[in-house]
Design an enzyme around this catalytic site. Structure first.
Site, PDB file in Angstrom:
ATOM      1  N   CYS A  50       0.845  -1.198   0.000  1.00 61.23           N
ATOM      2  CA  CYS A  50       0.000   0.000   0.000  1.00 61.23           C
ATOM      3  C   CYS A  50       0.878   1.246   0.000  1.00 61.23           C
ATOM      4  O   CYS A  50       1.716   1.423   0.890  1.00 61.23           O
ATOM      5  CB  CYS A  50      -0.922  -0.006   1.212  1.00 61.23           C
ATOM      6  SG  CYS A  50      -1.805   1.556   1.460  1.00 61.23           S
ATOM      7  N   CYS A  53       0.561   3.374   3.376  1.00 65.45           N
ATOM      8  CA  CYS A  53       0.977   2.866   4.685  1.00 65.45           C
ATOM      9  C   CYS A  53       2.320   3.465   5.098  1.00 65.45           C
ATOM     10  O   CYS A  53       3.157   3.807   4.256  1.00 65.45           O
ATOM     11  CB  CYS A  53       1.071   1.341   4.652  1.00 65.45           C
ATOM     12  SG  CYS A  53      -0.518   0.496   4.865  1.00 65.45           S
ATOM     13  N   ASN A  75      -0.186  15.363  -3.512  1.00 69.05           N
ATOM     14  CA  ASN A  75      -0.481  14.252  -4.420  1.00 69.05           C
ATOM     15  C   ASN A  75       0.600  14.130  -5.491  1.00 69.05           C
ATOM     16  O   ASN A  75       0.972  15.108  -6.134  1.00 69.05           O
ATOM     17  CB  ASN A  75      -1.857  14.473  -5.072  1.00 69.05           C
ATOM     18  CG  ASN A  75      -2.409  13.203  -5.684  1.00 69.05           C
ATOM     19  OD1 ASN A  75      -1.718  12.451  -6.345  1.00 69.05           O
ATOM     20  ND2 ASN A  75      -3.699  12.959  -5.453  1.00 69.05           N
ATOM     21  N   HIS A 112      -4.062   0.312   8.158  1.00 70.96           N
ATOM     22  CA  HIS A 112      -4.608   0.049   6.833  1.00 70.96           C
ATOM     23  C   HIS A 112      -6.004  -0.566   6.905  1.00 70.96           C
ATOM     24  O   HIS A 112      -6.789  -0.474   5.962  1.00 70.96           O
ATOM     25  CB  HIS A 112      -3.658  -0.904   6.077  1.00 70.96           C
ATOM     26  CG  HIS A 112      -4.044  -1.194   4.670  1.00 70.96           C
ATOM     27  ND1 HIS A 112      -3.854  -0.303   3.635  1.00 70.96           N
ATOM     28  CD2 HIS A 112      -4.638  -2.289   4.106  1.00 70.96           C
ATOM     29  CE1 HIS A 112      -4.285  -0.829   2.500  1.00 70.96           C
ATOM     30  NE2 HIS A 112      -4.768  -2.034   2.762  1.00 70.96           N
ATOM     31  N   ASN A 152     -13.649  10.022  -0.372  1.00 69.77           N
ATOM     32  CA  ASN A 152     -14.354   8.985  -1.118  1.00 69.77           C
ATOM     33  C   ASN A 152     -14.114   7.662  -0.404  1.00 69.77           C
ATOM     34  O   ASN A 152     -12.963   7.229  -0.266  1.00 69.77           O
ATOM     35  CB  ASN A 152     -13.844   8.884  -2.559  1.00 69.77           C
ATOM     36  CG  ASN A 152     -14.178  10.114  -3.380  1.00 69.77           C
ATOM     37  OD1 ASN A 152     -15.239  10.699  -3.215  1.00 69.77           O
ATOM     38  ND2 ASN A 152     -13.277  10.516  -4.251  1.00 69.77           N
ATOM     39  N   GLY A 158     -15.294   5.154  -6.438  1.00 72.56           N
ATOM     40  CA  GLY A 158     -14.070   5.479  -7.155  1.00 72.56           C
ATOM     41  C   GLY A 158     -12.826   5.495  -6.300  1.00 72.56           C
ATOM     42  O   GLY A 158     -11.769   5.957  -6.754  1.00 72.56           O
ATOM     43  N   SER A 160      -9.667   4.037  -5.049  1.00 73.65           N
ATOM     44  CA  SER A 160      -8.794   2.977  -5.562  1.00 73.65           C
ATOM     45  C   SER A 160      -7.917   2.349  -4.488  1.00 73.65           C
ATOM     46  O   SER A 160      -7.253   1.343  -4.735  1.00 73.65           O
ATOM     47  CB  SER A 160      -7.910   3.530  -6.688  1.00 73.65           C
ATOM     48  OG  SER A 160      -7.127   4.617  -6.222  1.00 73.65           O
ATOM     49  N   HIS A 163      -7.018   2.109   2.130  1.00 75.51           N
ATOM     50  CA  HIS A 163      -6.403   2.740   3.295  1.00 75.51           C
ATOM     51  C   HIS A 163      -7.207   3.998   3.647  1.00 75.51           C
ATOM     52  O   HIS A 163      -7.535   4.788   2.757  1.00 75.51           O
ATOM     53  CB  HIS A 163      -4.948   3.122   2.992  1.00 75.51           C
ATOM     54  CG  HIS A 163      -4.159   3.512   4.199  1.00 75.51           C
ATOM     55  ND1 HIS A 163      -3.210   2.688   4.774  1.00 75.51           N
ATOM     56  CD2 HIS A 163      -4.188   4.628   4.965  1.00 75.51           C
ATOM     57  CE1 HIS A 163      -2.690   3.296   5.826  1.00 75.51           C
ATOM     58  NE2 HIS A 163      -3.276   4.470   5.967  1.00 75.51           N
ATOM     59  N   HIS A 165      -8.312   7.414   4.001  1.00 77.91           N
ATOM     60  CA  HIS A 165      -7.714   8.679   3.571  1.00 77.91           C
ATOM     61  C   HIS A 165      -8.751   9.561   2.900  1.00 77.91           C
ATOM     62  O   HIS A 165      -9.834   9.118   2.521  1.00 77.91           O
ATOM     63  CB  HIS A 165      -6.548   8.434   2.599  1.00 77.91           C
ATOM     64  CG  HIS A 165      -6.975   7.997   1.230  1.00 77.91           C
ATOM     65  ND1 HIS A 165      -7.430   6.720   0.935  1.00 77.91           N
ATOM     66  CD2 HIS A 165      -7.024   8.684   0.049  1.00 77.91           C
ATOM     67  CE1 HIS A 165      -7.728   6.630  -0.353  1.00 77.91           C
ATOM     68  NE2 HIS A 165      -7.496   7.815  -0.912  1.00 77.91           N
ATOM     69  N   GLN A 167      -8.886  13.771   0.708  1.00 76.90           N
ATOM     70  CA  GLN A 167      -8.077  14.692  -0.082  1.00 76.90           C
ATOM     71  C   GLN A 167      -8.471  16.137   0.196  1.00 76.90           C
ATOM     72  O   GLN A 167      -9.565  16.418   0.685  1.00 76.90           O
ATOM     73  CB  GLN A 167      -8.231  14.398  -1.575  1.00 76.90           C
ATOM     74  CG  GLN A 167      -7.753  13.019  -1.988  1.00 76.90           C
ATOM     75  CD  GLN A 167      -7.807  12.817  -3.490  1.00 76.90           C
ATOM     76  OE1 GLN A 167      -7.223  13.582  -4.257  1.00 76.90           O
ATOM     77  NE2 GLN A 167      -8.524  11.792  -3.923  1.00 76.90           N
ATOM     78  N   HIS A 280     -18.114  22.114   2.685  1.00 68.97           N
ATOM     79  CA  HIS A 280     -18.220  23.397   2.006  1.00 68.97           C
ATOM     80  C   HIS A 280     -18.094  24.507   3.037  1.00 68.97           C
ATOM     81  O   HIS A 280     -18.775  24.502   4.059  1.00 68.97           O
ATOM     82  CB  HIS A 280     -19.551  23.511   1.256  1.00 68.97           C
ATOM     83  CG  HIS A 280     -19.538  22.839  -0.073  1.00 68.97           C
ATOM     84  ND1 HIS A 280     -20.672  22.377  -0.703  1.00 68.97           N
ATOM     85  CD2 HIS A 280     -18.510  22.551  -0.911  1.00 68.97           C
ATOM     86  CE1 HIS A 280     -20.347  21.829  -1.859  1.00 68.97           C
ATOM     87  NE2 HIS A 280     -19.038  21.920  -2.003  1.00 68.97           N
ATOM     88  N   LYS A 310     -28.279   3.252  -5.889  1.00 67.75           N
ATOM     89  CA  LYS A 310     -29.091   4.205  -6.630  1.00 67.75           C
ATOM     90  C   LYS A 310     -28.278   4.711  -7.817  1.00 67.75           C
ATOM     91  O   LYS A 310     -27.131   5.111  -7.661  1.00 67.75           O
ATOM     92  CB  LYS A 310     -29.471   5.375  -5.716  1.00 67.75           C
ATOM     93  CG  LYS A 310     -29.967   6.628  -6.422  1.00 67.75           C
ATOM     94  CD  LYS A 310     -31.369   6.495  -6.931  1.00 67.75           C
ATOM     95  CE  LYS A 310     -31.862   7.810  -7.513  1.00 67.75           C
ATOM     96  NZ  LYS A 310     -33.203   7.710  -8.092  1.00 67.75           N
ATOM     97  N   PHE A 311     -28.870   4.689  -9.011  1.00 63.07           N
ATOM     98  CA  PHE A 311     -28.222   5.217 -10.207  1.00 63.07           C
ATOM     99  C   PHE A 311     -28.891   6.525 -10.603  1.00 63.07           C
ATOM    100  O   PHE A 311     -30.114   6.632 -10.616  1.00 63.07           O
ATOM    101  CB  PHE A 311     -28.309   4.219 -11.365  1.00 63.07           C
ATOM    102  CG  PHE A 311     -27.475   2.984 -11.162  1.00 63.07           C
ATOM    103  CD1 PHE A 311     -26.132   2.985 -11.490  1.00 63.07           C
ATOM    104  CD2 PHE A 311     -28.037   1.833 -10.630  1.00 63.07           C
ATOM    105  CE1 PHE A 311     -25.355   1.850 -11.297  1.00 63.07           C
ATOM    106  CE2 PHE A 311     -27.274   0.696 -10.437  1.00 63.07           C
ATOM    107  CZ  PHE A 311     -25.924   0.703 -10.773  1.00 63.07           C
ATOM    108  N   TYR A 315     -34.261  10.289 -16.035  1.00 64.91           N
ATOM    109  CA  TYR A 315     -34.909  11.505 -15.554  1.00 64.91           C
ATOM    110  C   TYR A 315     -33.932  12.382 -14.783  1.00 64.91           C
ATOM    111  O   TYR A 315     -33.916  13.601 -14.929  1.00 64.91           O
ATOM    112  CB  TYR A 315     -36.103  11.137 -14.672  1.00 64.91           C
ATOM    113  CG  TYR A 315     -36.895  12.329 -14.179  1.00 64.91           C
ATOM    114  CD1 TYR A 315     -37.905  12.884 -14.958  1.00 64.91           C
ATOM    115  CD2 TYR A 315     -36.622  12.905 -12.943  1.00 64.91           C
ATOM    116  CE1 TYR A 315     -38.626  13.992 -14.512  1.00 64.91           C
ATOM    117  CE2 TYR A 315     -37.335  14.002 -12.484  1.00 64.91           C
ATOM    118  CZ  TYR A 315     -38.342  14.533 -13.277  1.00 64.91           C
ATOM    119  OH  TYR A 315     -39.040  15.627 -12.829  1.00 64.91           O
TER     120      TYR A 315
END
Length: 345
Positions: A50, A53, A75, A112, A152, A158, A160, A163, A165, A167, A280, A310-311, A315
């Site tokens: 990782c 880590c 990053n 981790h 996230n 999304g 990836s 661990h 974390h 941003q 925000h 939920k997608f 609509y």
């Protein structure tokens, strides 16, 4: 007689000025469907492969320090860069402009195998301390006007790397979503002479219908205008334009609220509940912002079980957001859950 629990209706989002379509008759008790449990992934406390880590090599070749609580770094493949030339295009309807910025990664813990709901309140408070420190530091940069803190959680959102974390992205321009909220809060202050979210919190605390948790300084609730099935917000009870305005007691209360909500999420379908969360706050443009009240929003995609999400299609893409579960039923469902994480029960 119209009944918001039975009949389709639209709800206005006071923070963005947008509408959401609510169709409660389609799914009056959404949690009665099948609840599928995923096999729990067992991760090691330290993963030698990782790049987040402690002591491991990152993708860019840097070696992480042997950190004991939180860790922040720029990053290695940032979406925004600070050393680019200014420029752009202004050709009729074809417009663009260069955008400087900085992207940082915040490791919440050296462990981790943990996520926020599995961390103790003091450890979460250290994450909040680091957010505050970074905002104070980055906010002094002469070109930065907006700082976006976000997390996230889960591969479906999304993420990836499992661990724990989040941003921080900071940039010259104020992005679309906070700009909507800037406009609505400023308009409310001009029209009513008060704070939009402070007045909203008072209404919610009076009804209690959508409130999940409160302590001395913070409120956790399902917003009246929620779009995602179990969308939630954490708000300070008193108006603060920036998270840097919190004292130690308020930061501790924020950590308690953060833990409480995410434990409820994990307990809902007894899985590590995915979401995108973001804070925000007012622009960092060296101007006074008496209209702003910072808040943290959570947008989780799961709808009926650990595998049914939920997608936002059809609509939602071409008209406006739509939901079947009312904010009130979502709040009731989460309130009924244990305050103890299901892995510790």
């Amino acid at each position: 007689m119209f009944d918001s629990k039975e009949h389709s209706h639209r709800r206005w989002n006071a923070l963005t000025g947008e509408w959401v379509q609510v169709s409660p008759h389609r799914s009056k008790r959404p949690w009665q469907g099948q609840v599928e449990k995923l096999e729990q992934e067992r991760r090691p406390a330290h993963d030698p492969n990782c790049y987040l880590c402690a002591g491991n090599e990152r993708v860019g070749g840097e070696i992480n320090p042997d950190y004991k609580d939180t860790f922040v770094f720029t990053n290695d493949f940032a979406a925004l860069q600070g050393d680019i030339p200014s420029g752009g295009e202004n050709n009729g309807l074809l417009k663009s402009k260069s955008e400087r910025g900085i992207c940082k990664v915040i490791c919440f813990s050296p462990r981790h195998d943990l996520t926020i709901p599995e961390m103790d309140v003091d450890a979460i408070a250290k994450v909040i301390d680091l957010w505050v420190e970074q905002c104070e530091e980055i906010g002094k940069m002469d070109y930065v006007n907006h700082i976006q803190i976000f997390e996230n959680k889960g591969s479906v959102m999304g993420c990836s790397n499992p661990h724990p974390h989040g941003q921080i992205w900071a940039q010259e321009s104020i992005p679309v979503e906070p700009m909507k909220k800037q406009f609505q809060q400023e308009k409310y202050r001009l029209d009513h002479g008060g704070d939009l979210l402070e007045d909203y919190i008072k209404q919610e605390l009076e009804s209690k219908e959508r409130v999940l948790f409160e302590n001395e300084h913070m409120v956790v609730l399902i917003p009246y205008w929620a779009v995602w099935p179990f969308e939630a917000m954490i708000l300070p009870k008193k108006r603060m334009a920036y998270i840097t305005g919190m004292n130690d007691a308020e930061k501790q209360a924020f950590a308690e609220a953060y833990q409480h909500l995410t434990i409820k999420y994990d307990n809902l379908f007894e899985t590590s509940f995915p979401y995108s969360a973001g804070i925000h706050q007012a622009p960092y443009d060296n101007r006074e912002h008496p209209e702003w009240h910072w808040h943290m929003s959570f947008y989780p995609p799961l709808l009926r079980s650990a595998t049914v999400k939920k997608f936002m299609v059809g609509y939602e893409m071409f008209a406006n957001p739509q939901r079947d579960i009312t904010a009130e039923s979502a709040a009731q469902r989460l309130r009924e859950l244990s305050d103890v994480h299901y892995l510790k029960q």
